[in-house]
Design a protein around this motif. Structure first.
Motif, PDB file in Angstrom:
ATOM      1  N   ASP A   1     -23.993  -5.482  42.740  1.00 52.68           N
ATOM      2  CA  ASP A   1     -23.034  -4.523  43.277  1.00 52.68           C
ATOM      3  C   ASP A   1     -21.811  -5.306  43.750  1.00 52.68           C
ATOM      4  OD1 ASP A   1     -22.034  -3.351  46.026  1.00 52.68           O
ATOM      5  OD2 ASP A   1     -22.850  -1.652  44.913  1.00 52.68           O
ATOM      6  N   GLY A   2     -20.622  -4.744  43.607  1.00 55.05           N
ATOM      7  CA  GLY A   2     -19.387  -5.431  43.988  1.00 55.05           C
ATOM      8  C   GLY A   2     -19.353  -5.860  45.446  1.00 55.05           C
ATOM      9  N   ARG A   3     -19.896  -5.027  46.332  1.00 56.02           N
ATOM     10  CA  ARG A   3     -19.910  -5.396  47.759  1.00 56.02           C
ATOM     11  C   ARG A   3     -20.826  -6.568  48.013  1.00 56.02           C
ATOM     12  NH1 ARG A   3     -21.515  -0.687  51.272  1.00 56.02           N
ATOM     13  NH2 ARG A   3     -23.195  -0.604  49.768  1.00 56.02           N
ATOM     14  N   VAL A   4     -21.964  -6.620  47.310  1.00 54.64           N
ATOM     15  CA  VAL A   4     -22.891  -7.735  47.458  1.00 54.64           C
ATOM     16  C   VAL A   4     -22.234  -9.013  46.949  1.00 54.64           C
ATOM     17  CG1 VAL A   4     -25.114  -8.682  46.750  1.00 54.64           C
ATOM     18  CG2 VAL A   4     -24.920  -6.246  47.269  1.00 54.64           C
ATOM     19  N   ALA A   5     -21.569  -8.927  45.795  1.00 59.69           N
ATOM     20  CA  ALA A   5     -20.886 -10.089  45.227  1.00 59.69           C
ATOM     21  C   ALA A   5     -19.824 -10.610  46.190  1.00 59.69           C
ATOM     22  CB  ALA A   5     -20.266  -9.730  43.878  1.00 59.69           C
ATOM     23  N   ASP A   6     -19.124  -9.721  46.875  1.00 58.71           N
ATOM     24  CA  ASP A   6     -18.118 -10.140  47.865  1.00 58.71           C
ATOM     25  C   ASP A   6     -18.745 -10.939  48.993  1.00 58.71           C
ATOM     26  OD1 ASP A   6     -16.088  -8.940  46.434  1.00 58.71           O
ATOM     27  OD2 ASP A   6     -15.990  -7.148  47.713  1.00 58.71           O
ATOM     28  N   VAL A   7     -19.879 -10.449  49.513  1.00 58.88           N
ATOM     29  CA  VAL A   7     -20.550 -11.155  50.607  1.00 58.88           C
ATOM     30  C   VAL A   7     -21.049 -12.514  50.122  1.00 58.88           C
ATOM     31  CG1 VAL A   7     -22.489 -11.128  52.218  1.00 58.88           C
ATOM     32  CG2 VAL A   7     -21.188  -9.036  51.815  1.00 58.88           C
ATOM     33  N   LEU A   8     -21.611 -12.567  48.913  1.00 59.80           N
ATOM     34  CA  LEU A   8     -22.152 -13.819  48.388  1.00 59.80           C
ATOM     35  C   LEU A   8     -21.059 -14.826  48.047  1.00 59.80           C
ATOM     36  CD1 LEU A   8     -25.086 -12.505  46.188  1.00 59.80           C
ATOM     37  CD2 LEU A   8     -25.193 -13.514  48.478  1.00 59.80           C
ATOM     38  N   SER A   9     -19.816 -14.367  47.967  1.00 54.00           N
ATOM     39  CA  SER A   9     -18.712 -15.300  47.715  1.00 54.00           C
ATOM     40  C   SER A   9     -18.118 -15.830  49.021  1.00 54.00           C
ATOM     41  CB  SER A   9     -17.632 -14.638  46.856  1.00 54.00           C
ATOM     42  OG  SER A   9     -17.006 -13.585  47.572  1.00 54.00           O
ATOM     43  N   HIS A  10     -18.697 -15.442  50.160  1.00 57.57           N
ATOM     44  CA  HIS A  10     -18.249 -15.935  51.472  1.00 57.57           C
ATOM     45  C   HIS A  10     -18.301 -17.454  51.475  1.00 57.57           C
ATOM     46  CE1 HIS A  10     -18.582 -16.981  55.739  1.00 57.57           C
ATOM     47  NE2 HIS A  10     -17.958 -15.832  55.973  1.00 57.57           N
ATOM     48  N   GLU A  11     -17.337 -18.094  52.101  1.00 59.76           N
ATOM     49  CA  GLU A  11     -17.262 -19.559  52.066  1.00 59.76           C
ATOM     50  C   GLU A  11     -18.489 -20.253  52.644  1.00 59.76           C
ATOM     51  OE1 GLU A  11     -14.872 -21.058  55.892  1.00 59.76           O
ATOM     52  OE2 GLU A  11     -13.681 -19.838  54.524  1.00 59.76           O
ATOM     53  N   GLY A  12     -19.259 -19.591  53.496  1.00 55.95           N
ATOM     54  CA  GLY A  12     -20.433 -20.216  54.076  1.00 55.95           C
ATOM     55  C   GLY A  12     -21.666 -20.179  53.180  1.00 55.95           C
ATOM     56  N   VAL A  13     -21.653 -19.347  52.133  1.00 56.21           N
ATOM     57  CA  VAL A  13     -22.813 -19.224  51.249  1.00 56.21           C
ATOM     58  C   VAL A  13     -22.851 -20.418  50.302  1.00 56.21           C
ATOM     59  CG1 VAL A  13     -23.908 -17.835  49.446  1.00 56.21           C
ATOM     60  CG2 VAL A  13     -22.823 -16.708  51.403  1.00 56.21           C
ATOM     61  N   THR A  14     -23.930 -21.194  50.357  1.00 55.58           N
ATOM     62  CA  THR A  14     -24.035 -22.387  49.516  1.00 55.58           C
ATOM     63  C   THR A  14     -24.968 -22.196  48.331  1.00 55.58           C
ATOM     64  OG1 THR A  14     -25.814 -23.320  50.856  1.00 55.58           O
ATOM     65  CG2 THR A  14     -23.568 -23.912  51.466  1.00 55.58           C
ATOM     66  N   GLY A  15     -25.780 -21.153  48.335  1.00 59.41           N
ATOM     67  CA  GLY A  15     -26.668 -20.874  47.219  1.00 59.41           C
ATOM     68  C   GLY A  15     -27.405 -19.574  47.458  1.00 59.41           C
ATOM     69  N   TRP A  16     -27.833 -18.943  46.384  1.00 57.42           N
ATOM     70  CA  TRP A  16     -28.604 -17.716  46.513  1.00 57.42           C
ATOM     71  C   TRP A  16     -29.427 -17.503  45.259  1.00 57.42           C
ATOM     72  CZ3 TRP A  16     -27.558 -13.825  42.970  1.00 57.42           C
ATOM     73  CH2 TRP A  16     -26.323 -13.896  42.310  1.00 57.42           C
ATOM     74  N   ALA A  17     -30.483 -16.703  45.394  1.00 61.97           N
ATOM     75  CA  ALA A  17     -31.338 -16.370  44.261  1.00 61.97           C
ATOM     76  C   ALA A  17     -31.900 -14.976  44.447  1.00 61.97           C
ATOM     77  CB  ALA A  17     -32.481 -17.373  44.140  1.00 61.97           C
ATOM     78  N   ARG A  18     -31.856 -14.193  43.380  1.00 64.64           N
ATOM     79  CA  ARG A  18     -32.517 -12.888  43.363  1.00 64.64           C
ATOM     80  C   ARG A  18     -33.862 -13.086  42.677  1.00 64.64           C
ATOM     81  NH1 ARG A  18     -28.379  -9.081  40.478  1.00 64.64           N
ATOM     82  NH2 ARG A  18     -29.818  -7.453  41.087  1.00 64.64           N
ATOM     83  N   LEU A  19     -34.879 -12.458  43.204  1.00 65.32           N
ATOM     84  CA  LEU A  19     -36.228 -12.626  42.669  1.00 65.32           C
ATOM     85  C   LEU A  19     -36.658 -11.387  41.894  1.00 65.32           C
ATOM     86  CD1 LEU A  19     -37.880 -14.177  45.843  1.00 65.32           C
ATOM     87  CD2 LEU A  19     -36.841 -15.370  43.907  1.00 65.32           C
ATOM     88  N   HIS A  20     -37.502 -11.584  40.881  1.00 62.47           N
ATOM     89  CA  HIS A  20     -38.089 -10.452  40.167  1.00 62.47           C
ATOM     90  C   HIS A  20     -39.044  -9.732  41.107  1.00 62.47           C
ATOM     91  CE1 HIS A  20     -36.675 -11.015  36.011  1.00 62.47           C
ATOM     92  NE2 HIS A  20     -36.530 -12.278  36.396  1.00 62.47           N
ATOM     93  N   ALA A  21     -39.494  -8.573  40.696  1.00 63.47           N
ATOM     94  CA  ALA A  21     -40.390  -7.745  41.509  1.00 63.47           C
ATOM     95  C   ALA A  21     -41.646  -8.522  41.900  1.00 63.47           C
ATOM     96  CB  ALA A  21     -40.778  -6.488  40.734  1.00 63.47           C
ATOM     97  N   GLU A  22     -42.232  -8.127  43.013  1.00 57.50           N
ATOM     98  CA  GLU A  22     -43.419  -8.815  43.533  1.00 57.50           C
ATOM     99  C   GLU A  22     -44.581  -8.787  42.559  1.00 57.50           C
ATOM    100  OE1 GLU A  22     -43.819  -4.563  44.849  1.00 57.50           O
ATOM    101  OE2 GLU A  22     -42.183  -5.979  44.688  1.00 57.50           O
ATOM    102  N   THR A  23     -44.600  -7.823  41.643  1.00 56.57           N
ATOM    103  CA  THR A  23     -45.685  -7.759  40.664  1.00 56.57           C
ATOM    104  C   THR A  23     -45.638  -8.926  39.681  1.00 56.57           C
ATOM    105  OG1 THR A  23     -44.340  -6.299  39.292  1.00 56.57           O
ATOM    106  CG2 THR A  23     -45.921  -5.256  40.806  1.00 56.57           C
ATOM    107  N   SER A  24     -44.516  -9.644  39.616  1.00 56.99           N
ATOM    108  CA  SER A  24     -44.411 -10.792  38.713  1.00 56.99           C
ATOM    109  C   SER A  24     -44.855 -12.090  39.387  1.00 56.99           C
ATOM    110  CB  SER A  24     -42.969 -10.940  38.218  1.00 56.99           C
ATOM    111  OG  SER A  24     -42.125 -11.319  39.291  1.00 56.99           O
ATOM    112  N   ALA A  25     -45.238 -12.023  40.657  1.00 59.39           N
ATOM    113  CA  ALA A  25     -45.586 -13.221  41.425  1.00 59.39           C
ATOM    114  C   ALA A  25     -46.982 -13.736  41.094  1.00 59.39           C
ATOM    115  CB  ALA A  25     -45.513 -12.920  42.922  1.00 59.39           C
ATOM    116  N   THR A  26     -47.147 -15.032  41.223  1.00 57.85           N
ATOM    117  CA  THR A  26     -48.447 -15.687  41.193  1.00 57.85           C
ATOM    118  C   THR A  26     -48.504 -16.570  42.427  1.00 57.85           C
ATOM    119  OG1 THR A  26     -48.495 -15.715  38.787  1.00 57.85           O
ATOM    120  CG2 THR A  26     -50.000 -17.214  39.914  1.00 57.85           C
ATOM    121  N   THR A  27     -49.577 -16.497  43.179  1.00 55.81           N
ATOM    122  CA  THR A  27     -49.716 -17.253  44.408  1.00 55.81           C
ATOM    123  C   THR A  27     -50.715 -18.381  44.214  1.00 55.81           C
ATOM    124  OG1 THR A  27     -49.198 -15.309  45.723  1.00 55.81           O
ATOM    125  CG2 THR A  27     -50.371 -17.082  46.858  1.00 55.81           C
ATOM    126  N   VAL A  28     -50.387 -19.547  44.734  1.00 58.29           N
ATOM    127  CA  VAL A  28     -51.302 -20.687  44.715  1.00 58.29           C
ATOM    128  C   VAL A  28     -51.859 -20.831  46.124  1.00 58.29           C
ATOM    129  CG1 VAL A  28     -51.558 -23.157  44.281  1.00 58.29           C
ATOM    130  CG2 VAL A  28     -49.911 -21.813  42.934  1.00 58.29           C
TER     131      VAL A  28
END
Length: 112
Positions: free
Chosen positions: A21-48
């Protein structure tokens, strides 16, 4: 100091593979943001998990919960208040869920 913003979504939340979303992209472009990741749904997870003789692999998230970890953002902020300001801006773009803010150990994050 670096902070991790752990973004939680509700059960049955939308798939996170679509465009930002454009508003999310604006926040993620804030100068303090150094990295980010979106994750797939929890059903795709495998736990060790620790096991008796060797680690055990389990399909799905590590706990049963109504909310799931949907992504994370790493920010550089002077203090907790600065990190919370970014978290508030990001939460304002959402209709639910929560954002947990945690300090990161100084040597822990290695940006790409």
């Amino acid at each position: 100091m670096q902070y991790a913003l752990l973004i939680y979504g509700g059960e049955g939340g939308r798939e996170t593979s679509g465009p930002l979303d454009g508003r999310v992209a604006d926040v993620l472009s804030h100068e303090g943001v150094t990295g980010w990741a979106r994750l797939h749904a929890e059903t795709s997870a495998t736990t060790v998990r620790g096991g008796e003789a060797r680690p055990l692999l389990i399909d799905g998230p590590f706990v049963e919960t109504k909310e799931h970890l949907a992504g994370l953002v790493v920010v550089d902020a002077e203090n907790l208040d600065g990190a919370l300001a970014i978290a508030r801006d990001l939460q304002d773009t959402r209709t639910g869920g929560a954002i947990e803010v945690r300090p990161v150990f100084e040597s822990a994050f290695r940006g790409a």
